[in-house]
Scaffold this motif. Structure first.
Motif, mmCIF file in Angstrom:
data_model
loop_
_atom_site.group_PDB
_atom_site.id
_atom_site.type_symbol
_atom_site.label_atom_id
_atom_site.label_comp_id
_atom_site.label_asym_id
_atom_site.label_seq_id
_atom_site.Cartn_x
_atom_site.Cartn_y
_atom_site.Cartn_z
ATOM 1 N N HIS A 1 43.957 -4.495 -1.105
ATOM 2 C CA HIS A 1 43.920 -3.233 -1.836
ATOM 3 C C HIS A 1 43.973 -3.686 -3.118
ATOM 4 C CE1 HIS A 1 45.757 0.927 -2.837
ATOM 5 N NE2 HIS A 1 44.408 0.864 -3.233
ATOM 6 N N CYS B 1 41.660 0.364 0.078
ATOM 7 C CA CYS B 1 42.755 1.259 0.143
ATOM 8 C C CYS B 1 43.178 1.433 1.431
ATOM 9 C CB CYS B 1 42.473 2.556 -0.768
ATOM 10 S SG CYS B 1 43.944 3.393 -0.725
ATOM 11 N N THR C 1 42.144 -2.424 -7.210
ATOM 12 C CA THR C 1 41.565 -1.566 -7.965
ATOM 13 C C THR C 1 41.474 -1.904 -9.285
ATOM 14 O OG1 THR C 1 43.749 -0.489 -8.673
ATOM 15 C CG2 THR C 1 43.080 0.293 -6.714
ATOM 16 N N THR D 1 46.189 -5.771 -8.151
ATOM 17 C CA THR D 1 46.078 -6.177 -6.887
ATOM 18 C C THR D 1 47.555 -5.615 -6.333
ATOM 19 O OG1 THR D 1 47.031 -8.388 -7.779
ATOM 20 C CG2 THR D 1 44.896 -8.241 -7.297
ATOM 21 N N LEU D 2 47.211 -4.833 -5.327
ATOM 22 C CA LEU D 2 48.386 -3.871 -4.627
ATOM 23 C C LEU D 2 48.896 -4.701 -3.202
ATOM 24 C CD1 LEU D 2 46.433 -1.059 -5.842
ATOM 25 C CD2 LEU D 2 49.142 -1.064 -6.338
ATOM 26 N N GLY D 3 50.157 -4.297 -2.898
ATOM 27 C CA GLY D 3 50.555 -4.773 -1.736
ATOM 28 C C GLY D 3 50.923 -6.030 -1.338
#
Lengths: 202, 202
Positions: free
Chosen positions: A187, A80, A189, A130-132
């Motif tokens: 990042h 993060c 989660t 799966t971010l960004g």
């Protein structure tokens, strides 16, 4: 890198405090590699993903061995951008370039094959985020393909995938989902629910 | 648009089946605007975010009124590109261009101010994930700023934000987080835990 989980244990019994208190001893072998903080909703465990997953697995198995209907929920995160790097989270696994998807799936399968057998059945469901990144669904679909061949796949559901099998293989599968999908330093989660001894029909 | 939640209710009592069964009547006023499916881990409720949140709020309040320590967990999603459009989820709220952040925050504050008072205290924590966009942390930080001034903010935690207050204001705050942050037609998810009657210290 910063990685860890907010975990909660829900034993469906009037003696829930006793079940939780007795299960906590299962964390002892992992404590020197974790930072732990507790409040009235969850317990934060910070460490490398392998240690965090081993701790969750052992805590869940200890609570489930009471025979009561027990659920563990975890909000799991790595990388993060809002969290500081922490030496307790350093792992060579989450550095370097992103390997091709097929190579990552093969490594994930091997890890689940090598997972310790715990001897406690678990049902689980989880969502991977799966971010960004652009094309986040490609990583999620890659993960779902791995899950379907993991040996513990039960079914796809809206918003999540459901697993069932030995506690060792189930936690290993979710661990692999966290570390193999999304960029190594990205990042990622997971929203995880694991259940034992439910009286409900599947 | 496809929106809904996988929800689970955990009453920490040997009579957990009774507490859940009696609480289910609270869903009745919402049933004609929801699609509902249940298995041994969770219940799927599909509908517009306002109906989904009203249903979760009423279910939680009904279970908590038993006086037992009860937790509701929800995996909430809107706009997942992997799910089909569904007429039961159509809402004008989630169409059109993205308004400036300050305007969205102001609308969110007004909605929480107008929330029904339920008369049941709730502690909650949740994580907001805005997927498939660059700069996802800008939306998340914008949401955290809204939360800090929501009137139910308790504290920031690693991976999530903790709220405490009347059940009506708490669920309204999380609802606003889902619909006001991230693009209107974007993929946004929430990992939510709400707790009542916990014997643990904060």
């Amino acid at each position: 890198m910063f990685s860890g989980a907010q975990i909660s244990l829900y034993p469906m019994t009037g003696d829930f405090v006793g079940v939780i208190t007795r299960a906590l001893a299962a964390l002892d072998p992992h404590r020197d590699r974790l930072r732990i903080e507790t409040d009235d909703i969850s317990t934060l465990i910070i460490g490398t993903p392998d240690v965090v997953f081993a701790a969750m697995r052992d805590l869940f198995a200890a609570a489930a061995s009471s025979g009561e209907h027990c659920v563990l929920h975890a909000t799991i995160s790595r990388g993060c951008p809002g969290e500081p790097d922490d030496p307790i989270c350093q792992t060579p696994e989450l550095t370097g370039p992103m390997a091709p998807l097929d190579e990552r799936k093969a490594r994930a399968h091997q890890a689940v094959k090598d997972a310790a057998v715990i001897g406690q059945e678990a049902a689980a469901q989880f969502s991977l985020y799966t971010l960004g990144i652009d094309g986040h669904m490609d990583e999620i679909y890659g993960c779902i393909d791995f899950l379907k061949n993991s040996g513990v796949f039960e079914k796809s559901k809206n918003f999540c995938t459901k697993l069932r099998g030995d506690t060792g293989a189930v936690f290993s599968t979710v661990h692999e989902a966290l570390v193999r999908f999304g960029p190594p330093a990205g990042h990622v989660t997971i929203d995880l629910t694991v259940s034992a001894n439910s009286p409900s029909k599947r």
